[in-house]
Write an enzyme that holds these catalytic residues in place. Structure first.
Site, PDB file in Angstrom:
ATOM      1  N   ASN A  11      -2.023  -2.581  -8.893  1.00 40.55           N
ATOM      2  CA  ASN A  11      -0.564  -2.740  -8.769  1.00 40.55           C
ATOM      3  C   ASN A  11      -0.123  -3.466  -7.494  1.00 40.55           C
ATOM      4  O   ASN A  11       1.061  -3.755  -7.331  1.00 40.55           O
ATOM      5  CB  ASN A  11       0.168  -1.379  -8.874  1.00 40.55           C
ATOM      6  CG  ASN A  11      -0.120  -0.691 -10.189  1.00 40.55           C
ATOM      7  OD1 ASN A  11       0.063  -1.296 -11.241  1.00 40.55           O
ATOM      8  ND2 ASN A  11      -0.624   0.524 -10.152  1.00 40.55           N
ATOM      9  N   ASN A  74      -7.305  -1.836   0.857  1.00 45.62           N
ATOM     10  CA  ASN A  74      -6.172  -1.077   0.358  1.00 45.62           C
ATOM     11  C   ASN A  74      -6.490  -0.787  -1.109  1.00 45.62           C
ATOM     12  O   ASN A  74      -6.243  -1.622  -1.977  1.00 45.62           O
ATOM     13  CB  ASN A  74      -4.855  -1.840   0.492  1.00 45.62           C
ATOM     14  CG  ASN A  74      -3.670  -0.972   0.046  1.00 45.62           C
ATOM     15  OD1 ASN A  74      -3.865   0.139  -0.463  1.00 45.62           O
ATOM     16  ND2 ASN A  74      -2.463  -1.476   0.236  1.00 45.62           N
ATOM     17  N   GLU A  98      -9.524   1.292   6.260  1.00 44.14           N
ATOM     18  CA  GLU A  98      -8.646   1.653   5.136  1.00 44.14           C
ATOM     19  C   GLU A  98      -7.213   1.391   5.555  1.00 44.14           C
ATOM     20  O   GLU A  98      -6.824   1.769   6.669  1.00 44.14           O
ATOM     21  CB  GLU A  98      -8.843   3.129   4.786  1.00 44.14           C
ATOM     22  CG  GLU A  98      -7.850   3.594   3.722  1.00 44.14           C
ATOM     23  CD  GLU A  98      -8.035   5.051   3.322  1.00 44.14           C
ATOM     24  OE1 GLU A  98      -9.168   5.575   3.405  1.00 44.14           O
ATOM     25  OE2 GLU A  98      -7.017   5.650   2.920  1.00 44.14           O
TER      26      GLU A  98
HETATM   27  C1  DQA Z   1      -0.664   2.384  -1.197  1.00 38.30           C
HETATM   28  C2  DQA Z   1      -0.416   3.903  -1.253  1.00 38.30           C
HETATM   29  C3  DQA Z   1      -0.989   4.500  -2.523  1.00 38.30           C
HETATM   30  O1  DQA Z   1      -0.747   5.909  -2.562  1.00 38.30           O
HETATM   31  C4  DQA Z   1      -0.344   3.879  -3.733  1.00 38.30           C
HETATM   32  O2  DQA Z   1      -0.927   4.368  -4.927  1.00 38.30           O
HETATM   33  C5  DQA Z   1      -0.353   2.388  -3.704  1.00 38.30           C
HETATM   34  C6  DQA Z   1      -0.144   1.690  -2.437  1.00 38.30           C
HETATM   35  C7  DQA Z   1       0.023   1.724   0.014  1.00 38.30           C
HETATM   36  O3  DQA Z   1      -0.368   0.612   0.358  1.00 38.30           O
HETATM   37  O4  DQA Z   1       0.968   2.296   0.576  1.00 38.30           O
HETATM   38  O5  DQA Z   1      -0.455   1.736  -4.756  1.00 38.30           O
HETATM   39  O6  DQA Z   1      -2.063   2.166  -1.063  1.00 38.30           O
END
Ligand code: DQA
Length: 148
Positions: A11, A74, A98
């Site tokens: 996403n 990420n 991370e």
């Molecule tokens: C994320 C935080 C995650 O919990 C979430 O599912 C994402 C984006 C962030 O960059 O803040 O898709 O990794």
């Protein structure tokens, strides 16, 4: 010159349109441009990858062995669930940072836990698109400090 792979999970291709109040209005392509510019001035080379598929992320981590000095990851929602990704990172043993755009610890309880974080050099969370740049700088400094 350090070679760094940037891995982006599910996403994140929708950044810019997706929940902008949480993730901001900067697109992933814009973030990629910012990271490439910053890497150039830090003397690092970037490979960039985004996928919505867990297995593709595992394949990308496996392919890191001998091909990159470190990674920025990420893993998006897979951060909280993917033992497959954790196992791949354990197998490859590459230094990684991370990162998250949002502060995962200020969100829903199910986002407070990362199955990757204890394997990371460090964690950057909550600085929006800037998280990528802060993570890059931290990783490059760590790689320099530990270089032969
Ligand atoms: C994320 C935080 C995650 O919990 C979430 O599912 C994402 C984006 C962030 O960059 O803040 O898709 O990794």
């Amino acid at each position: 010159m350090s070679k760094i792979l940037v891995l982006n999970g599910p996403n994140l291709n929708l950044l810019g349109q997706r929940e902008p109040e949480l993730y901001g209005r900067t697109t992933l392509a814009e973030i990629e441009g910012m990271v490439r510019d910053a890497a150039r001035s830090l003397g690092a080379e970037i490979d960039w990858f985004q996928t919505n598929h867990e297995g593709a992320l595992v394949d990308a981590v496996q392919a890191l062995r001998g091909r990159a000095d470190g990674a920025l990851i990420n893993a998006a929602a897979l951060t909280h669930t993917s033992l497959g990704l954790r196992d791949a990172l354990l197998a490859v043993r590459i230094p990684f940072v991370e990162l998250h755009l949002s502060n995962i610890f200020a969100r829903e309880p199910e986002r407070h836990h990362s199955v990757l974080a204890d394997l990371a050099v460090g964690l950057v969370t909550g600085f929006g698109a800037q998280s990528y740049l802060l993570a890059l700088e931290g990783l490059v400094r760590r790689l320099r400090a530990t270089a032969g």
